[in-house]
Design a protein around this motif. Sequence first.
Motif, PDB file in Angstrom:
ATOM      1  N   MET A 168     -69.694  20.656  -0.417  1.00  0.00           N
ATOM      2  CA  MET A 168     -70.318  21.953  -0.702  1.00  0.00           C
ATOM      3  C   MET A 168     -69.739  22.582  -1.967  1.00  0.00           C
ATOM      4  N   ILE A 169     -68.424  22.555  -2.078  1.00  0.00           N
ATOM      5  CA  ILE A 169     -67.759  23.188  -3.216  1.00  0.00           C
ATOM      6  C   ILE A 169     -68.177  22.529  -4.526  1.00  0.00           C
ATOM      7  N   THR A 170     -68.198  21.214  -4.537  1.00  0.00           N
ATOM      8  CA  THR A 170     -68.552  20.492  -5.756  1.00  0.00           C
ATOM      9  C   THR A 170     -69.992  20.758  -6.165  1.00  0.00           C
ATOM     10  N   SER A 171     -70.885  20.827  -5.189  1.00  0.00           N
ATOM     11  CA  SER A 171     -72.301  21.054  -5.487  1.00  0.00           C
ATOM     12  C   SER A 171     -72.583  22.485  -5.922  1.00  0.00           C
ATOM     13  N   SER A 172     -71.636  23.398  -5.707  1.00  0.00           N
ATOM     14  CA  SER A 172     -71.868  24.801  -6.045  1.00  0.00           C
ATOM     15  C   SER A 172     -71.496  25.130  -7.483  1.00  0.00           C
TER      16      SER A 172
END
Length: 437
Positions: A333-337
């Motif tokens: 999630m963090i990387t995709s944000s």
Amino acid sequence: MAGISDGDSRAAVRRERLILLILAAVQFTTIVDFMIVMPLGPQLMRTLQIGPAEFGLIVSSYTFAAGLSGLVASSIVDRFPRRTTFLVLYSGFLLGTLLCAISPTYHTLVAARIATGAFGGVLGGMAMTIIGDVVPEERRGRATGSLMTGFALASVAGVPLGLFLGTNYGWQVPFIALVIAGVPILFLAPFAMPRLDGHIHQVHAHPLRSLTETFSFASHLNAFALTVALMMGSFTVFPYVSTYFVSNVGLTEQQLPLIYVVGGGLTLFTASAIGKLTDHWGALTVFRTISPISALLLLAITHLPHVAVSVAVVVFGSLMVSNVGRMIAAMTMITSSVERHRRGGFLSANSSVQHIASGMGAYVGGIIISESENGLLERFGLVGWIAAGSTLISLWLAGRIRSLEVTPGLAETISLGAAAEATVDASEPIAAAIEEC
């Protein structure tokens, strides 16, 4: 001419493999150096005659130093040749490890851990950078996977072996062994690595400007908040599990390696499977499924009574798997944000935030826990409630993360890297994996 070209190509591949072997060995030594301190807790507390708070500072001093040095290095490291930077960092790391081995007092050991963390906290990111410079894009994914073998060996073999040596021959011996293993790597690296200075003449943003920009986006701050909650939900508890198992649960120090062999093995076995599930069901769904289980296991392990070794192994192994599972989903999630062109600086900063938050967790846990006159740890259950609460808060924080893009197969790609991050590996194993997506 074709034969010459093929020969040059084979020579380049051989050099890549040698560099990868060196970097994987460095990954192994840095991970074992950080992780070995936690299971050595019972012996360190007994030998140095310190309490949980002092032991917590031994753990957190490394992570605080790693976090702060990572923030500084992320903005200035590109101004120097990669090989030179790598050699300086690894020399400093080995010197710090040697100082740990010969530290006669608690205070000198803390100072040595600070020195080790300051250099070790940057080494992992530098290893990933070297891979990006040396290995062509079509082979970079496999190269990153090869580097992760350092994490795998450290989790399954390095930490248990170091714990065996420390338990039977003294807590200093694992550090001596790491220095002995690292010196040949240090001498081989200058001959194997090219200078890698093609980036020096590029225009670089001012360090403070680069750092300020990274911390000025709301999406970044949301991601950092989730990272802090995750680390507080882990490192208030994990540094003290070994001591609690020996003091309260009834395990012997000789039985502790079994706990870490099983926990590390389960982590590696399940990481890829959890990554596939995350890609299939969605990161938020998997995160919200695993995190409550992790909270319950945190409560279970901090309230565990006197039980058989098999029960302790099952509880600890299950907690390790759930911790890695929520980390895989969270990092997806963090990387995709984050926008792709900002990911490099963001992931470096996130690694530093992770280290600092881990240090905060270890220090807070040490302040709360106390040792009774008969050697039992007290108020560990309260620490478990704090960790579980932080884990439940992370459920709300995860809902604030907004994906800017969905990359197919992302979670499976970073699963082993996220497993390394879940143990607060002093590196950035996810950064390079992301570049492959």
